[in-house]
Design an enzyme around this catalytic site. Sequence first.
Site, short mmCIF file in Angstrom:
data_model
loop_
_atom_site.label_atom_id
_atom_site.label_comp_id
_atom_site.label_asym_id
_atom_site.label_seq_id
_atom_site.Cartn_x
_atom_site.Cartn_y
_atom_site.Cartn_z
N SER A 188 59.85 31.12 29.41
CA SER A 188 60.55 30.37 28.37
C SER A 188 61.75 29.71 29.01
O SER A 188 62.33 30.24 29.97
CB SER A 188 60.97 31.29 27.23
OG SER A 188 62.04 32.08 27.63
N HIS A 379 91.58 27.39 21.67
CA HIS A 379 91.06 28.31 20.66
C HIS A 379 89.95 29.16 21.28
O HIS A 379 88.81 28.72 21.33
CB HIS A 379 90.46 27.54 19.49
CG HIS A 379 91.46 26.84 18.63
ND1 HIS A 379 91.08 25.94 17.64
CD2 HIS A 379 92.82 26.92 18.58
CE1 HIS A 379 92.18 25.49 17.03
NE2 HIS A 379 93.24 26.06 17.59
N GLU A 380 90.29 30.34 21.75
CA GLU A 380 89.23 31.27 22.19
C GLU A 380 88.88 32.13 20.99
O GLU A 380 89.74 32.82 20.43
CB GLU A 380 89.70 32.13 23.35
CG GLU A 380 88.73 33.25 23.75
CD GLU A 380 87.33 32.74 24.12
OE1 GLU A 380 87.21 32.08 25.15
OE2 GLU A 380 86.37 33.01 23.35
N HIS A 458 83.67 25.17 25.04
CA HIS A 458 83.08 26.07 26.04
C HIS A 458 82.21 27.09 25.31
O HIS A 458 82.46 27.39 24.14
CB HIS A 458 84.16 26.76 26.87
CG HIS A 458 84.65 25.88 27.97
ND1 HIS A 458 84.73 26.28 29.29
CD2 HIS A 458 85.05 24.58 27.95
CE1 HIS A 458 85.17 25.28 30.02
NE2 HIS A 458 85.38 24.23 29.23
N GLU A 459 81.20 27.57 25.98
CA GLU A 459 80.16 28.40 25.35
C GLU A 459 79.63 27.67 24.10
O GLU A 459 79.69 28.19 22.98
CB GLU A 459 80.65 29.81 24.99
CG GLU A 459 81.12 30.60 26.19
CD GLU A 459 82.53 30.20 26.62
OE1 GLU A 459 83.35 29.97 25.73
OE2 GLU A 459 82.77 30.10 27.83
N GLU A 477 80.79 22.70 27.90
CA GLU A 477 80.47 23.37 29.17
C GLU A 477 78.95 23.54 29.20
O GLU A 477 78.25 22.64 29.61
CB GLU A 477 81.24 24.69 29.22
CG GLU A 477 81.19 25.39 30.55
CD GLU A 477 81.81 26.76 30.46
OE1 GLU A 477 81.69 27.43 29.43
OE2 GLU A 477 82.44 27.19 31.46
N GLU A 483 84.23 28.01 37.05
CA GLU A 483 84.83 29.33 36.88
C GLU A 483 83.99 30.44 37.52
O GLU A 483 84.52 31.44 37.96
CB GLU A 483 85.07 29.62 35.40
CG GLU A 483 83.80 29.74 34.58
CD GLU A 483 84.08 29.84 33.08
OE1 GLU A 483 85.12 29.35 32.62
OE2 GLU A 483 83.24 30.42 32.37
C1 NOJ Z 1 85.45 31.02 28.48
C2 NOJ Z 1 85.77 29.66 28.97
O1 NOJ Z 1 84.61 29.04 29.50
C3 NOJ Z 1 86.84 29.75 30.02
O2 NOJ Z 1 87.14 28.48 30.53
C4 NOJ Z 1 88.04 30.42 29.42
O3 NOJ Z 1 89.04 30.53 30.38
C5 NOJ Z 1 87.67 31.79 28.91
N1 NOJ Z 1 86.60 31.66 27.98
C6 NOJ Z 1 88.82 32.49 28.22
O4 NOJ Z 1 89.01 32.01 26.97
#
Ligand code: NOJ
Length: 679
Positions: A188, A379-380, A458-459, A477, A483
């Site tokens: 898959s 914003h994480e 991101h994610e 991303e 990273e």
């Molecule tokens: C995931 C992100 O891809 C990364 O760039 C970030 O530093 C970390 N999360 C922390 O929030």
Amino acid sequence: MKQAVWSAWLLFLVAATPHAAAVSVTSPDGRIAFELRLNDRSEPVYTVSLADEVVISESRLGLRIDGLPPLDSRLVLIDTVTTMKDHTWELPWGEQRLVRDHHNELLARFSVSGKSGQTLGVRVRVFNDGAGFRYEVSGPSTGSTLSIVEEMTEFHLPQGSEAWWIPARRSQRYELLYRHTRVEAVASAHTPFTVRTPRGTYVSLHEAALTNYAAYTLEQRREGVFKTQLAPSSQGFAVSVPAPFKTPWRTLQVSERATGLIESNLILNLNEPNVLGDVSWVKPGKYVGIWWSIHRGLKTWRSGPRHGATTANTRQHIDFAQRHGFDGVLVEGWNLGWDGGGWFADGDLFSFTQPHPDFDLRGLADYARSRDVRLIGYHETAGALTNYERQMDDAFALYRELGVRQVKTGYVADAGEIERIDERGVLRHEWHDGQFMVDHYRRNIEHAAQHQISIFTHEPVKDTGLRRTYPNWLASEGARGQEWNAWGTPPNPPHHVPTLAFTRLLAGPMDFTPGIFELQFARQEGVQKIQSTLARQLALYVVIYSPIQMAADLPENYEARTDAFQFIKDVATDWDRSIALAGEPGDFVALARKERGGSEWYIGAVTDEQKRELNLPLDFLEEGVSYTAEIYRDGPDAHFREQPYDIVIEQRVVSRGDSMALTLAPGGGAAVRLAPAGD
Ligand code: NOJ
């Protein structure tokens, strides 16, 4: 715009032979043909060919919807309409300014034999660079919510094709190393899924305008036959939608040259035009940040003696940004919530409005603006969706008040582990590419737009070209970025970027965060983390398209190499034209781009583990103009492992008709700025 309707003729064709009739639509240049028909079980099937090569042999179509008769068998073709379109539209920012949308369209409508009413439309558009098709369901179900049990779409690829792919439904979402195998070895896979047929034709399967639906992945059912699998939902059915509805477009980019995939505009052309109106507030640009120092372990997100997001450290970054002409400063770890046990396990603790006491948010926003720099918000969510959605509007309103224009978002949670509390207070887990999150990412963009804020995610869920409709969705991303080179095992190998260019990057802009200058920081641990030469880090700014590009390394590492840093300061992030000059998936790639609103050209080239000699014709330069080429190339001893810093920076005068010979070291690259001489 020209438009022609040939439905009457097609109706005759269909009426004459109700089951066997095939209807086909070809690309404007006549080379790609999409043929649709009902097989002898009255199942809708299609084939796609390029000239005399069948690139998708007979493959099934259709949907199964809860409570409705199957929309994939015992069908009758009711009617067809064929239209043609040729117009050119403008991107407010992008890898090019003007995009030509030239296609032929076929809409075929089917109903279920013996049952009245419910219709399945298959809308097909065929361009010179490939084809897209979507389902349109309408009929008596209008007004009710329909749940999709299964999408039957298949792609039957030529036997013996090779594929570049990442597996689906794994941990780490899309952040995996690409594999290069025969298609038969794929169980898959996510899309973009890129294939080279035994005859050397390139095909990339993906989707466009993914909204109100779940993303699909590909599952190999029989040898060479890939079936769409919709990402699961905690609700049981993968997709629930109000009827009538349209699915996203299933896309096939097709080209005789690998570089043709990069130059394809198919995904953007299949998205809806801008719905935000005047987007002059959306600003491409370059940024620095308090980020790599945290990933390197030199600073922390959490408070304490090594806290990165302090007022003093941020001021220094703002000063650095001003000195070198950067537009923004990203600060991670600025808010309350990072001090729980492990932040990715405690996403509910995040506040999106309250800064940590040692971060003077208002003072720093003012300080930045007074220096013509903006703070970039962060914003994480750690995948705690309900906590974020509750605060999202207040958070955007606060940023707007502070003059913040761009926000990076993060959704760190293992695949399938996004948390939300439903209307009944029940905790549910979702996938990043399931319908709930597809809708969330769009909501996030829409709410940000109300505050004139742009987002880079991101994610994310995979990019499907929605930046055309929502131009404040700058980038995402959605692949292994830089990273991973700080802490990942293994780090990204040299063939990673030449693979991304023909896979992930076909979907849209990526916030990869290039520009690492300190390349050997982990040698003492016996691992070469950054598998790149210095010249290659510069090339990434051209090779990897994004309207926002980070200079990711620490300010002191740039100030120690001002000669190479000059390229990062000069390079544009918004383009008038982009040309894929040469390349093969996983081996190497070279691009040229012309800056928007100016006359400079930039070239970027990267290779895999092999040394490579390129000879790039400069026939894109303007006739009669001499250009000073500032060349940043690998030195004679450069090698990503042993001699990553060996770089030659030199100038020469070139003009249209000349060629540029570049030698790329193993793991190396080259970056060139071409400015009209005398400028
Ligand atoms: C995931 C992100 O891809 C990364 O760039 C970030 O530093 C970390 N999360 C922390 O929030």
